[in-house]
Design an enzyme around this catalytic site. Structure first.
Site, PDB file in Angstrom:
ATOM      1  CG  ASN A  28      -5.582 -10.957  14.537  1.00 14.92           C
ATOM      2  OD1 ASN A  28      -5.979 -10.361  15.546  1.00 14.92           O
ATOM      3  ND2 ASN A  28      -5.838 -10.531  13.308  1.00 14.92           N
ATOM      4  CG  HIS A  87      -2.023  -1.047   1.108  1.00 12.85           C
ATOM      5  ND1 HIS A  87      -2.725  -1.521   2.197  1.00 12.85           N
ATOM      6  CD2 HIS A  87      -2.485  -1.759   0.031  1.00 12.85           C
ATOM      7  CE1 HIS A  87      -3.591  -2.447   1.799  1.00 12.85           C
ATOM      8  NE2 HIS A  87      -3.444  -2.618   0.477  1.00 12.85           N
ATOM      9  CB  SER A 115      -9.116  -7.329   9.644  1.00  6.97           C
ATOM     10  OG  SER A 115      -8.941  -6.437   8.528  1.00  6.97           O
TER      11      SER A 115
HETATM   12  N1  APR Z   1      -0.905  -7.970  17.408  1.00 10.07           N
HETATM   13  C1  APR Z   1      -1.424  -8.633  16.337  1.00 10.07           C
HETATM   14  N2  APR Z   1      -2.584  -8.301  15.740  1.00 10.07           N
HETATM   15  C2  APR Z   1      -3.260  -7.265  16.278  1.00 10.07           C
HETATM   16  C3  APR Z   1      -2.788  -6.525  17.392  1.00 10.07           C
HETATM   17  C4  APR Z   1      -1.561  -6.922  17.958  1.00 10.07           C
HETATM   18  N3  APR Z   1      -1.037  -6.282  19.022  1.00 10.07           N
HETATM   19  N4  APR Z   1      -3.702  -5.550  17.663  1.00 10.07           N
HETATM   20  C5  APR Z   1      -4.696  -5.678  16.749  1.00 10.07           C
HETATM   21  N5  APR Z   1      -4.436  -6.709  15.917  1.00 10.07           N
HETATM   22  C6  APR Z   1      -5.222  -7.204  14.783  1.00 10.07           C
HETATM   23  C7  APR Z   1      -6.694  -6.914  14.862  1.00 10.07           C
HETATM   24  O1  APR Z   1      -7.355  -7.942  15.589  1.00 10.07           O
HETATM   25  C8  APR Z   1      -7.087  -6.922  13.387  1.00 10.07           C
HETATM   26  O2  APR Z   1      -7.437  -8.221  12.960  1.00 10.07           O
HETATM   27  O3  APR Z   1      -4.761  -6.526  13.638  1.00 10.07           O
HETATM   28  C9  APR Z   1      -5.802  -6.496  12.671  1.00 10.07           C
HETATM   29  C10 APR Z   1      -5.873  -5.096  12.106  1.00 10.07           C
HETATM   30  O4  APR Z   1      -6.885  -5.092  11.136  1.00 10.07           O
HETATM   31  P1  APR Z   1      -7.202  -3.719  10.361  1.00 10.07           P
HETATM   32  O5  APR Z   1      -7.353  -2.629  11.355  1.00 10.07           O
HETATM   33  O6  APR Z   1      -8.320  -4.029   9.406  1.00 10.07           O
HETATM   34  O7  APR Z   1      -5.866  -3.413   9.570  1.00 10.07           O
HETATM   35  P2  APR Z   1      -5.367  -4.104   8.234  1.00 10.07           P
HETATM   36  O8  APR Z   1      -5.774  -5.530   8.173  1.00 10.07           O
HETATM   37  O9  APR Z   1      -3.916  -3.811   8.112  1.00 10.07           O
HETATM   38  O10 APR Z   1      -6.166  -3.258   7.118  1.00 10.07           O
HETATM   39  C11 APR Z   1      -5.817  -3.486   5.776  1.00 10.07           C
HETATM   40  O11 APR Z   1      -7.178  -1.573   5.166  1.00 10.07           O
HETATM   41  O12 APR Z   1      -7.756   0.497   5.864  1.00 10.07           O
HETATM   42  C12 APR Z   1      -7.020  -0.182   4.910  1.00 10.07           C
HETATM   43  O13 APR Z   1      -5.120   0.467   3.750  1.00 10.07           O
HETATM   44  C13 APR Z   1      -5.574   0.156   5.031  1.00 10.07           C
HETATM   45  O14 APR Z   1      -3.663  -1.305   4.929  1.00 10.07           O
HETATM   46  C14 APR Z   1      -4.930  -1.132   5.513  1.00 10.07           C
HETATM   47  C15 APR Z   1      -5.899  -2.182   5.036  1.00 10.07           C
END
Ligand code: APR
Length: 247
Positions: free
Chosen positions: A212, A118, A188
């Site tokens: 996760n 990204h 996620s």
């Molecule tokens: N360790 C591991 N996982 C964690 C932790 C932690 N300390 N804290 C939270 N999480 C998990 C959450 O449970 C969730 O499943 O990290 C995940 C974050 O999910 P999102 O907030 O959806 O982030 P991401 O998956 O990176 O989103 C993908 O969406 O908004 C767009 O471009 C943005 O790159 C991003 C993409």
């Protein structure tokens, strides 16, 4: 404990392991993720801030979110999870990190083969003339920062509604097709095409191990082993076991 040992054994026996990371890996560094309870999207509606159309309609407004992310990135450090992935690469156990994150923490932790799916915040370009500027050369005083042509500058990140950078897309899918193990850390898995990568790996015969604290879109359908712990804690334990197995 046996899940940690099993995870470590699979990693040590792998031929070509790759990692796919999301915002969760940077939460223990102090960067909120997007979709958890206090995530970024709870304060900035993605419909108004995350789309390229939103940026073009009101760059000053979207820069309110961007400048908050930017100043956070300048204050945080990589955590034990970033450090562990970097050490796995040094030990020859991890061939690449595909990250959805734009915070450059993998590189700052020492990972060298990082595929930024990204984009990143280290440079900006003008949305009007395409002129590229290094982030270090820009003062974020008035928002949006302007190019000499008068157009608004924007970071080299991927907004919703934009394509994935071609080279990153190609390398990420190549790694996913060639790996025999994919570590899915802190995502996620709700956003395509990044969320397709574990499916491509699985189809190519790879095992998928996940870290996760809560189940993701993959956990019940695709993941072979899920460690429901924060990434910094879990990968720190796994690194210690890997070191013991290899001593
Ligand atoms: N360790 C591991 N996982 C964690 C932790 C932690 N300390 N804290 C939270 N999480 C998990 C959450 O449970 C969730 O499943 O990290 C995940 C974050 O999910 P999102 O907030 O959806 O982030 P991401 O998956 O990176 O989103 C993908 O969406 O908004 C767009 O471009 C943005 O790159 C991003 C993409």
């Amino acid at each position: 404990m046996n899940d940690y040992r099993k995870f470590s054994e699979i990693l040590c026996k792998s031929r070509h392991a790759v990692a796919l990371t999301g915002a969760g890996i940077s939460v223990e560094s102090g960067i909120p993720d997007f979709r958890s309870k206090d995530g970024l999207w709870s304060r900035f509606d993605p419909g108004e801030y995350a789309y390229i159309e939103s940026f073009r309609a009101n760059p000053a407004k979207v820069w309110k979110m961007l400048s908050e992310m930017d100043s956070l990135f300048s204050r945080v450090q990589p955590n034990a999870a970033h450090a562990a992935l970097s050490e796995f690469e040094r030990l020859g156990l991890l061939k690449a990190v595909v990250t959805q994150n734009i915070d450059s923490l993998h590189q700052r932790a020492g990972s060298s083969n990082v595929i930024e799916f990204h984009g990143h915040f280290r440079s900006l370009h003008c949305d009007r003339c395409g002129n590229i500027r290094d982030r270090k050369d820009i003062e974020l005083k008035a928002l949006p920062p302007l190019c000499s042509c008068g157009g608004p500058l924007r970071p080299d990140i991927v907004f919703f509604g934009e394509g994935i950078p071609g080279d990153a897309y190609r390398r990420a899918f190549e790694e996913s097709e060639n790996c025999d193990l994919m570590l899915v850390i802190g995502t996620s898995a709700m956003v395509a095409p990044a969320s397709m990568l574990p499916r491509v790996a699985k189809k190519a015969g790879a095992r998928v191990l996940e870290v996760n604290p809560t189940a993701s879109e993959l956990s019940h359908s695709l993941t072979d082993l899920l460690i429901m712990e924060p990434a910094g804690k879990a990968l720190g334990v796994i690194l210690a076991i890997v070191r013991e197995m290899r001593s």
